[in-house]
Motif scaffolding. Structure first.
Motif, PDB file in Angstrom:
ATOM      1  N   LEU A 252     -63.188   8.837  37.008  1.00  0.00           N
ATOM      2  CA  LEU A 252     -62.029   9.305  36.038  1.00  0.00           C
ATOM      3  C   LEU A 252     -62.793   8.449  34.764  1.00  0.00           C
ATOM      4  N   ALA A 253     -63.283   7.440  34.850  1.00  0.00           N
ATOM      5  CA  ALA A 253     -63.709   6.563  33.726  1.00  0.00           C
ATOM      6  C   ALA A 253     -64.911   7.341  33.068  1.00  0.00           C
ATOM      7  N   ASP A 254     -65.739   7.785  33.924  1.00  0.00           N
ATOM      8  CA  ASP A 254     -67.212   8.741  33.360  1.00  0.00           C
ATOM      9  C   ASP A 254     -66.403   9.902  32.917  1.00  0.00           C
ATOM     10  N   ASP A 255     -65.420  10.472  33.290  1.00  0.00           N
ATOM     11  CA  ASP A 255     -65.235  11.642  32.572  1.00  0.00           C
ATOM     12  C   ASP A 255     -64.486  11.500  31.279  1.00  0.00           C
ATOM     13  N   TRP A 256     -63.469  10.388  31.092  1.00  0.00           N
ATOM     14  CA  TRP A 256     -63.205  10.039  29.755  1.00  0.00           C
ATOM     15  C   TRP A 256     -64.169   9.594  28.970  1.00  0.00           C
ATOM     16  N   LEU A 257     -64.992   8.980  29.419  1.00  0.00           N
ATOM     17  CA  LEU A 257     -66.219   8.554  28.513  1.00  0.00           C
ATOM     18  C   LEU A 257     -67.145   9.805  28.083  1.00  0.00           C
ATOM     19  N   ALA A 258     -67.282  10.724  28.840  1.00  0.00           N
ATOM     20  CA  ALA A 258     -67.962  11.741  28.323  1.00  0.00           C
ATOM     21  C   ALA A 258     -67.034  12.578  27.145  1.00  0.00           C
ATOM     22  N   GLN A 259     -65.849  12.764  27.351  1.00  0.00           N
ATOM     23  CA  GLN A 259     -65.164  13.312  26.306  1.00  0.00           C
ATOM     24  C   GLN A 259     -64.973  12.435  25.197  1.00  0.00           C
ATOM     25  N   SER A 260     -65.092  11.364  25.263  1.00  0.00           N
ATOM     26  CA  SER A 260     -65.259  10.418  24.132  1.00  0.00           C
ATOM     27  C   SER A 260     -66.434  10.498  23.413  1.00  0.00           C
TER      28      SER A 260
ATOM     29  N   PHE B 140     -67.092  11.566  19.585  1.00  0.00           N
ATOM     30  CA  PHE B 140     -67.740  10.868  18.469  1.00  0.00           C
ATOM     31  C   PHE B 140     -69.123  11.486  18.076  1.00  0.00           C
ATOM     32  N   GLU B 141     -69.813  12.270  18.657  1.00  0.00           N
ATOM     33  CA  GLU B 141     -71.078  13.063  18.150  1.00  0.00           C
ATOM     34  C   GLU B 141     -70.669  14.050  17.438  1.00  0.00           C
ATOM     35  N   GLU B 142     -69.262  14.788  17.438  1.00  0.00           N
ATOM     36  CA  GLU B 142     -68.896  16.019  16.668  1.00  0.00           C
ATOM     37  C   GLU B 142     -68.383  15.032  15.356  1.00  0.00           C
ATOM     38  N   MET B 143     -68.087  13.805  15.291  1.00  0.00           N
ATOM     39  CA  MET B 143     -67.859  13.096  14.238  1.00  0.00           C
ATOM     40  C   MET B 143     -69.066  12.631  13.391  1.00  0.00           C
ATOM     41  N   ASP B 144     -70.168  12.644  14.199  1.00  0.00           N
ATOM     42  CA  ASP B 144     -71.385  11.854  13.752  1.00  0.00           C
ATOM     43  C   ASP B 144     -70.992  10.501  13.671  1.00  0.00           C
TER      44      ASP B 144
ATOM     45  N   GLY C 244     -69.589   4.743  17.445  1.00  0.00           N
ATOM     46  CA  GLY C 244     -68.765   4.922  18.474  1.00  0.00           C
ATOM     47  C   GLY C 244     -69.712   5.667  19.721  1.00  0.00           C
ATOM     48  N   VAL C 245     -70.609   6.390  19.426  1.00  0.00           N
ATOM     49  CA  VAL C 245     -71.710   6.499  20.550  1.00  0.00           C
ATOM     50  C   VAL C 245     -72.174   5.718  21.187  1.00  0.00           C
ATOM     51  N   ALA C 246     -72.708   4.487  20.525  1.00  0.00           N
ATOM     52  CA  ALA C 246     -73.239   3.382  21.024  1.00  0.00           C
ATOM     53  C   ALA C 246     -72.344   2.529  21.919  1.00  0.00           C
ATOM     54  N   ILE C 247     -71.056   2.306  21.487  1.00  0.00           N
ATOM     55  CA  ILE C 247     -69.929   1.921  22.416  1.00  0.00           C
ATOM     56  C   ILE C 247     -69.595   2.467  23.571  1.00  0.00           C
ATOM     57  N   VAL C 248     -69.810   3.880  23.525  1.00  0.00           N
ATOM     58  CA  VAL C 248     -69.319   4.597  24.723  1.00  0.00           C
ATOM     59  C   VAL C 248     -70.607   4.681  25.764  1.00  0.00           C
ATOM     60  N   HIS C 249     -71.951   4.500  25.294  1.00  0.00           N
ATOM     61  CA  HIS C 249     -73.171   4.276  26.013  1.00  0.00           C
ATOM     62  C   HIS C 249     -72.787   3.096  26.674  1.00  0.00           C
ATOM     63  N   ILE C 250     -72.473   1.783  26.194  1.00  0.00           N
ATOM     64  CA  ILE C 250     -72.282   0.723  26.832  1.00  0.00           C
ATOM     65  C   ILE C 250     -71.014   1.043  27.904  1.00  0.00           C
ATOM     66  N   GLY C 251     -70.201   1.585  27.810  1.00  0.00           N
ATOM     67  CA  GLY C 251     -69.148   2.094  28.793  1.00  0.00           C
ATOM     68  C   GLY C 251     -69.892   2.673  30.043  1.00  0.00           C
ATOM     69  N   GLN C 252     -70.646   3.754  29.591  1.00  0.00           N
ATOM     70  CA  GLN C 252     -71.540   4.450  30.595  1.00  0.00           C
ATOM     71  C   GLN C 252     -72.285   3.484  31.412  1.00  0.00           C
TER      72      GLN C 252
END
Length: 311
Positions: free
Chosen positions: A18-26, A30-34, A38-46
């Motif tokens: 579930l965490a992986d799914d939420w991270l993928a959506q997040s 962030f990518e759409e907003m450039d 935010g992308v860097a923080i998501v990668h830490i979570g991944q």
């Protein structure tokens, strides 16, 4: 960020899928907003998720990429967040010295920035390392210092990164016994913030004793690092691409990271290997089998001719 918070909650509940799914959506948001931070923080979570799934190499690569970018944009809190996450990955592989180095840097950065909550987490993490090194009395003092600092901050808050704290407290109490633990914990709580930081840095530096991590058999990942001059998996990958004659832009495109992230990796590679040019890195990568030297113009034009001749 709401999607990211949901991912963090799921992660701490042990719901990795579930965490992986939420991270993928997040990440997509962030990518759409450039929003590269935010992308860097998501990668830490991944990276957290990959670590819990046993893929330590992928975890380290994700977090190292994030760390490199966060250093470049001078996001101090983000940098310490990444450092604590790398410490978690290292500790789960028995690399206590590496974990200590990451946490020492994070502690000093947070102290300098006046980030009290993050400083508290670092003290707790370092206490855990001391516990794992078989130094429970020092660990208990750091736990006491961290708790005293928490009381000045306000309501208790859970660590934003993976943590061993609950088990570390149990282990430290068990090692010392209740009376000794409480005495050390109380002594730690009486230290000033400055004294607590100095004590933490001095404690993890040791008193001439070596961490028993050196006497244990190396994990495969540790062995790879030692074989390749201390370079992480991602740094070895970058070095290999340099050996193939790739530019920073080409490397960034292949690894799906920013050019600035690649530049940061190249800087760290040069520092670790003691080199001052990409040419040296390329030769080193080829010598270590990380890359095959790119063909010269003569070789590229000669090969079809040689093939027609049956050579």
């Amino acid at each position: 960020w709401s999607l990211h918070r949901l991912a963090v909650l799921a992660f701490h509940e042990g719901e990795l899928d579930l965490a992986d799914d939420w991270l993928a959506q997040s990440l997509r948001a962030f990518e759409e907003m450039d929003d590269k931070a935010g992308v860097a923080i998501v990668h830490i979570g991944q990276g957290w998720v990959a670590c819990r799934q046993g893929d330590h190499e992928r975890a380290e690569a994700l977090i190292q990429d994030s760390l490199a970018f966060l250093r470049e944009i001078e996001d101090v809190i983000g940098v310490t967040h990444a450092l604590r996450s790398l410490a978690d990955v290292a500790r789960r592989q028995g690399e206590l010295e590496a974990a200590t180095a990451h946490l020492q840097e994070a502690l000093q950065l947070n102290f300098k920035a006046g980030a009290m909550l993050e400083l508290t987490w670092c003290l707790e993490d370092l206490a855990g390392v001391l516990c794992a090194q078989g130094r429970p009395q020092l660990a208990a003092r750091l736990f006491g210092a961290a708790e005293a600092l928490r009381q000045t901050i306000g309501p208790l808050m859970a660590s934003g990164s993976p943590t061993f704290i609950a088990q570390d407290l149990v282990d430290t109490r068990a090692s010392l016994g209740e009376a000794v633990f409480e005495a050390a914990f109380t002594a730690g709580g009486e230290m000033t913030r400055e004294r607590a930081v100095a004590f933490a840095l001095g404690a993890v530096a040791g008193d001439g004793r070596k961490s028993d991590a050196r006497t244990r058999k190396l994990t495969p990942l540790q062995a790879e690092k030692r074989k390749y001059g201390g370079l992480t998996a991602r740094e070895r990958q970058v070095a290999g691409l340099i050996g193939k004659g790739k530019s920073n832009r080409e490397i960034a495109d292949e690894l799906v990271v920013t050019v600035r992230t690649v530049e940061a990796h190249v800087t760290h590679i040069l520092q670790k290997l003691g080199y001052n040019s990409r040419t040296q890195v390329a030769a080193w990568a080829i010598d270590r089998g990380l890359a095959t030297a790119p063909k010269t113009f003569e070789e590229e034009t000669r090969e079809p001719f040689d093939t027609r001749l049956g050579r």
